[in-house]
Design an enzyme around this catalytic site. Structure first.
Site, PDB file in Angstrom:
ATOM      1  CG  ASN A   1      -0.349   0.623   2.425  1.00  0.00           C
ATOM      2  OD1 ASN A   1      -0.375   1.837   2.613  1.00  0.00           O
ATOM      3  ND2 ASN A   1       0.256  -0.203   3.274  1.00  0.00           N
TER       4      ASN A   1
ATOM      5  CB  CYS B   1       4.893   5.546   7.086  1.00  0.00           C
ATOM      6  SG  CYS B   1       4.078   5.497   5.488  1.00  0.00           S
TER       7      CYS B   1
ATOM      8  CE  LYS C   1       2.799  -0.145  12.762  1.00  0.00           C
ATOM      9  NZ  LYS C   1       1.429  -0.018  12.269  1.00  0.00           N
TER      10      LYS C   1
ATOM     11  CG  ASN D   1       4.595   1.021   9.481  1.00  0.00           C
ATOM     12  OD1 ASN D   1       3.921   0.652   8.522  1.00  0.00           O
ATOM     13  ND2 ASN D   1       4.405   2.161  10.093  1.00  0.00           N
TER      14      ASN D   1
ATOM     15  N   GLY E   1       2.796  -8.139  11.530  1.00  0.00           N
ATOM     16  CA  GLY E   1       3.401  -8.427  10.234  1.00  0.00           C
ATOM     17  C   GLY E   1       3.064  -9.837   9.797  1.00  0.00           C
TER      18      GLY E   1
ATOM     19  N   GLY F   1      -3.512  -6.828  10.537  1.00  0.00           N
ATOM     20  CA  GLY F   1      -4.001  -5.848   9.580  1.00  0.00           C
ATOM     21  C   GLY F   1      -4.401  -6.536   8.291  1.00  0.00           C
TER      22      GLY F   1
END
Ligand SMILES: Cc1cc2nc3c(=O)[nH]c(=O)nc-3n(C[C@H](O)[C@H](O)[C@H](O)COP(=O)(O)OP(=O)(O)OC[C@H]3O[C@@H](n4cnc5c(N)ncnc54)[C@H](O)[C@@H]3O)c2cc1C
Ligand SMILES: Cc1cc2nc3c(=O)[nH]c(=O)nc-3n(C[C@H](O)[C@H](O)[C@H](O)COP(=O)(O)O)c2cc1C
Ligand code: FES
Lengths: 301, 260
Positions: free
Chosen positions: A66, A125, A161, A188, A240, A262
């Protein structure tokens, strides 16, 4: 199944990871209704952000990728959306982003009145200019500076994170711990990666590159959790590629107290939380463990 | 499992009215009535469109509104775009049905109509030159707001009359949300089931990003078709929608933004 994370009671160790379905209170309620022990909202910056252009989320053979680009309605939107969170039947974690330390602080102070049980700070990120790894927030120095600034301004537990792309994740975790973080979320998304459509001769994601999650990320995430466990004493939320109860057990053996989920929602649907929990129970019973705590970090023995 | 666009060739383009075209592709997509695809113009953007033709031909019917559709409208037969899907749920097929379509809302309803037995179809548009598929569905009752073709008035006026002397078990609807909301209210007062196809801004299309959320429902996953039980719970139906940032605004503000 009950799990304690920084003094917060979770009815089970599964936690909705940030950025997946965390856009509204009613969606959080739905995820909780499907068995999540805690849920994290989509990351909030001070100002609203539109994020990157579509395509922003894709799935390839082996994982997801993403480049949403931190679209979010900002502090003003959050104040409207996340009211009376204590009506929900599980703890809610905020997720706060910014560029400089003072930006994080501004958001934390802006969200002060809301009933979040903890604040997660992603410094990791891989696909949004001005944030995370693209802003160099994944170094021990920056991590220390930002963590310290946030911890000073809130009484709530602060989770930092981390990125799986950092060369020495243990050092970054240590910096966060030293600055007063209550827990580490690892990890992440990985990469960034790229998928090219060979007919169009162009990357599929409009931002060209994106963070890799899901099964492809799992072995890297497990190693990161293992390294962090060796480096710090504070608890770890391992995320993850957790799709099954066995994946969750693996994360715990590496050192995770709770597990983030997620991308698993894509593979198994919203009720993945309930399913993973019953799979964990089954495994734990079959293997003669009395509680989950006994599992945490056993791979290190 | 993967969700990646596949490049398809546009093999035919038909002009439905001055602002609406149907684009046919060289790929067969197995889809149920009401499902949609994400159409990708590389380097530009990606947007959801209902499949208006499924089976022998595969196509989407598009109204020219903003940047994306303008670019699509410049395309010619032989040009290529990316498609992924189909996504979303579908209309549940029932007997004794009435179909209420407003404007471009006929797109997802057209494959449904082809799968129903003798449905009563009400097809509405602002004016004669805005009608879509009036030839594809010659038995449809046509309405125009200005009376330039068929009956003058709203589709909802015709629906009320139809329900007076025709027993209907279900009303299917798609179109402007104010219209669908009225159709739903009529269904409720007549104790008839309603299935409405909603539209919200989408990103992933497969239920992970939360962008298309309305009161805990994901329009891309639990929708786009919602039946009365869900519609009753959805305060956001006819109420609010989210902009790209996730900010909640009124549906009318959303429509203005989306068409820009
Ligand atoms: C699931 C879904 C899929 C979609 N797919 C596509 C697609 O594939 N391609 C595309 O281009 N767009 C699509 N749309 C967009 C959508 O259909 C149009 O934006 C919408 O129909 C407005 O079109 P219009 O401007 O032509 O309507 P208008 O011409 O403004 O109105 C159409 C009719 O609605 C009725 N009406 C209007 N206002 C009222 C009122 N106040 N009370 C009662 N009745 C009223 C009237 O009878 C009128 O004739 C989709 C929408 C949905 C929900
Ligand atoms: C679509 C998507 C959006 C995400 N957005 C965020 C975000 O806003 N903030 C954040 O900290 N992490 C974000 N992440 C990362 C996840 O929270 C998680 O750390 C990562 O995906 C690994 O877990 P998973 O394999 O279970 O998905 C996002 C992941 C995905 C797939
Ligand atoms: S568009 Fe992503 S959840 Fe619906």
């Amino acid at each position: 199944m009950e799990t304690k994370l920084c003094g917060i009671k979770l009815k089970n160790p599964t936690v909705l990871a940030s950025g997946i379905l965390g856009t509204s209170k009613s969606l959080l309620a739905r995820v909780i209704g499907n068995g999540a022990g805690a849920v994290t909202i989509k990351s909030i910056s001070f100002e609203a952000r539109e994020g990157h252009k579509n395509p922003t989320v894709i799935a390839f053979e082996g994982g997801m990728m993403n480049a949403v680009g931190y679209s979010n309605f900002g502090v003003a939107g959050a104040l409207k959306e996340f009211v009376n969170l204590n009506e929900l039947e599980a703890p809610i974690f905020a997720s706060v982003i910014g560029t400089e330390a003072e930006d994080f602080v501004k958001v934390v102070e802006g969200l002060k009145g809301l009933d979040f049980a903890a604040i997660e700070i992603p410094l990791s990120c891989p696909h949004t200019p001005g944030f995370g790894t693209l802003a160099g927030q994944d170094t021990p120095e920056k991590t220390f500076e930002i963590t310290k600034a946030v911890v000073k301004k809130t009484k709530k537990p602060v989770f930092i994170k981390l990125s799986p792309n950092t060369k020495n994740i243990g050092e970054v975790a240590k910096a966060a711990e030293k600055a007063g973080a209550s827990a580490i979320t690892a990890v992440n998304t990985m990469g960034p990666g790229m998928v090219i459509n060979i007919e169009a001769k162009k990357p599929v994601l409009d931002f060209k590159v994106g963070g890799v999650s899901g099964p492809a990320l799992k072995p890297v995430a497990v190693r990161c959790v293992y390294d962090v466990y060796e480096s710090v004493k504070i608890p770890i939320i391992g995320a993850g590629g957790v799709l099954t109860g066995k994946d969750a057990v693996e994360m715990m053996m590496a050192g995770a107290t709770a597990v983030g989920i997620g991308s698993g929602i894509y593979y198994r649907g919203i009720d993945i939380f309930r399913e993973v929990c019953s799979e964990i129970s089954e495994w734990v019973e079959k293997n003669g463990y009395k509680n989950l705590k006994e599992l945490v970090g056993v791979a290190h023995e | 499992m993967s969700e990646l666009p596949e490049i398809v060739k546009i093999i035919k383009i038909t002009q439905e009215n001055p602002c609406v075209k149907t684009f046919f592709f060289d790929k067969r997509i197995q889809a149920k009535p009401g499902q949609f695809v994400m159409a990708w113009i590389p380097g530009l953007d990606e947007k959801p469109f209902s499949l208006s033709y499924v089976g022998k031909e595969t196509g989407i019917t598009v109204e020219e509104k903003g940047k994306f559709t303008k670019r699509l409208f410049q395309m010619k037969e032989g040009d290529k775009i990316g498609i992924r899907g189909p996504y979303g749920n579908s209309f549940g097929l029932k007997a004794n049905a009435c179909v209420v379509a407003g404007g471009c809302g006929i797109a997802p309803l057209s494959t449904l109509i082809e799968n129903l037995k003798n449905p009563f179809v009400i097809l509405g548009a602002r004016s004669k030159d805005r009608l879509i598929f009036e030839k594809r569905f010659p038995n449809a009752k046509i309405t125009t707001d200005d009376g330039s073709f068929g009956e003058k008035g709203f589709v909802t006026d015709v629906l009320k009359n139809v329900l007076r002397d025709r027993k209907s078990e279900v009303i299917y609807t798609c179109g402007p949300e104010v219209m669908m909301k009225k159709v739903f209210e009529i269904c409720e007062s007549h104790k008839i089931g309603c299935q409405a196809s909603l539209e919200r801004y989408m990103k992933c299309g497969f239920g992970v990003c939360g962008q298309c959320e309305v009161n805990g429902f994901r329009v891309c996953k639990e929708g786009p078709v919602f039946s009365s039980e869900s519609l009753r719970e959805m305060k956001g139906f006819g109420g609010f929608a989210r902009l790209k940032s996730g900010e909640r605004v009124s549906v009318s503000e959303y429509i203005q933004w989306r068409c820009a």
